[in-house]
Enzyme design. Structure first.
Site, PDB file in Angstrom:
ATOM      1  N   GLN A  10      27.558   3.655 -48.787  1.00  8.73           N
ATOM      2  CA  GLN A  10      27.720   5.117 -48.999  1.00  8.73           C
ATOM      3  C   GLN A  10      27.055   5.775 -50.194  1.00  8.73           C
ATOM      4  OE1 GLN A  10      31.429   6.281 -47.646  1.00  8.73           O
ATOM      5  NE2 GLN A  10      31.434   8.424 -48.213  1.00  8.73           N
ATOM      6  N   SER A  94      29.224  -2.825 -49.171  1.00  9.79           N
ATOM      7  CA  SER A  94      30.265  -1.901 -48.774  1.00  9.79           C
ATOM      8  C   SER A  94      30.207  -1.672 -47.055  1.00  9.79           C
ATOM      9  CB  SER A  94      30.621  -0.477 -49.421  1.00  9.79           C
ATOM     10  OG  SER A  94      31.620  -0.017 -49.056  1.00  9.79           O
ATOM     11  N   LEU A  95      29.991  -0.207 -46.753  1.00 10.02           N
ATOM     12  CA  LEU A  95      29.880  -0.204 -45.282  1.00 10.02           C
ATOM     13  C   LEU A  95      28.727  -0.791 -44.554  1.00 10.02           C
ATOM     14  CD1 LEU A  95      27.635   1.902 -44.016  1.00 10.02           C
ATOM     15  CD2 LEU A  95      28.775   3.347 -45.692  1.00 10.02           C
ATOM     16  N   ARG A 119      37.019   3.654 -39.892  1.00 10.97           N
ATOM     17  CA  ARG A 119      37.014   3.274 -41.650  1.00 10.97           C
ATOM     18  C   ARG A 119      37.173   4.436 -42.281  1.00 10.97           C
ATOM     19  NH1 ARG A 119      33.134   1.415 -45.434  1.00 10.97           N
ATOM     20  NH2 ARG A 119      34.007  -0.636 -46.759  1.00 10.97           N
ATOM     21  N   HIS A 203      37.663   0.835 -52.559  1.00 11.09           N
ATOM     22  CA  HIS A 203      37.614  -0.436 -53.045  1.00 11.09           C
ATOM     23  C   HIS A 203      38.849  -0.401 -54.306  1.00 11.09           C
ATOM     24  CE1 HIS A 203      34.442  -1.589 -50.413  1.00 11.09           C
ATOM     25  NE2 HIS A 203      33.841  -0.725 -50.841  1.00 11.09           N
ATOM     26  N   GLN A 252      37.818  -6.410 -47.900  1.00  7.88           N
ATOM     27  CA  GLN A 252      36.869  -5.672 -48.478  1.00  7.88           C
ATOM     28  C   GLN A 252      37.264  -4.077 -48.684  1.00  7.88           C
ATOM     29  OE1 GLN A 252      34.107  -3.259 -46.319  1.00  7.88           O
ATOM     30  NE2 GLN A 252      32.073  -4.573 -47.102  1.00  7.88           N
TER      31      GLN A 252
END
Length: 311
Positions: A10, A94-95, A119, A203, A252
């Protein structure tokens, strides 16, 4: 030359992403159509034309970035004769880990789109607006940043969200704790400490409700063993089984994205070229700081595809 494919997270979204790919290559258009159908809405229209504020919404940005990355993967195979199995590893920030897993066949594009929509929504719901924050500390290594975050917490949450390498560490948590971390960092001579414009504190421990939502969704998802090793954010090491993938993706949500260590793992394993697949050039820039001995390139447009094909 050993290649790793890396997939952006992102912040790399931009209005117009994927549009030229869709106009130039039918296989790319097919990927966008599949994502639109899986979500029951024309996400590709938002990606190609905006508005930017709507595209930037976490629940839209996450599947949109995945769609662009998977479109590039499809075009690389169709136009440049480069398949995912030609890579030594894949990884995503991440994503982007969902993009990497979908590229490696661990789940279908439709599954990735639906999981990322969930998510994004779960992360947005986890913390009321204004209660959380994130900040980038520049010119600091992970150990010092962790000490700063621990001191700044004062009973609140202040965690290391991303260890991006090259002296860039991101902290995340309660807004007041993050502000204290910025002040402490400046007092201790850290080169720069700035608040990030984000919609939620990703996170960190405040994302626990989102982790529960993802645990339930991933338990029900059809996940297969990937066709190439996927280096997981939380482990900085490959995951190869469906159960390990599920656990890594749940962990995560609240845990640190160990990007510096993940990149070093791949470089130390013999990767000599990192190819950023999708929107933006953030990860290619990080390669130069983390593994300066390796080459890096970004592929997100028809011109990038042509350059890769003719390399």
């Amino acid at each position: 030359m050993s290649i790793a494919l890396v997939f952006p997270g992102q912040g790399s979204q931009a209005v117009g992403m994927g549009k030229a790919l869709a106009e130039s290559f039918p296989v790319a258009r097919t990927v966008f159509d599949r994502v639109d159908a899986a979500l029951g809405e024309p996400l590709s229209r938002l990606m190609f034309a905006g508005p930017e504020a709507e595209l930037t919404r976490t629940a839209n940005a996450q599947p949109a970035l995945m769609a662009t990355s998977l479109a590039v993967v499809a075009v690389l195979q169709a136009e440049a004769s480069f398949a995912v199995t030609d890579a030594a590893f894949v990884a995503g920030h991440s994503l982007g880990e969902y993009s990497a897993l979908a590229a490696a066949g661990a789940f279908e594009i439709e599954t990735a789109a639906q999981l990322l929509r969930l998510r994004g929504e779960a992360m947005q719901r986890a913390v009321p607006a204004g209660e959380g924050a994130m900040a980038a500390l520049l010119g600091v290594e992970e150990e010092q940043a962790r000490a700063i975050a621990a001191e700044a917490a004062e009973g609140e949450v202040c965690d290391i969200a991303n260890d991006n390498g090259g002296g860039q560490v991101v902290v995340s948590g309660h807004a007041a704790a993050v502000e204290r971390a910025i002040a402490l960092a400046k007092a201790r001579g850290v080169k720069r400490a700035v608040l990030l414009q984000v919609s939620a504190p990703f996170h960190c421990g405040l994302m626990a409700p989102a982790a529960v939502a993802m645990r339930d969704a991933l338990a029900a998802a059809d996940i297969k063993a990937p066709v190439v090793p996927v280096v997981a954010n939380r482990l900085a090491a490959p995951v190869t089984t469906p159960d390990a993938i599920r656990q890594a993706l749940v962990d995560q949500v609240c845990g640190t994205v160990r990007w510096r260590e993940s990149m070093r793992f791949m470089a130390d394993a013999g990767v000599t070229e990192f190819v950023e697949v999708g929107s933006g050039k953030v990860l290619a820039g990080l390669v130069k700081r983390i593994a300066p001995e390796a080459q890096a390139r970004s592929i997100g447009t028809p011109d990038d595809i042509a350059a890769f094909r003719n390399r």
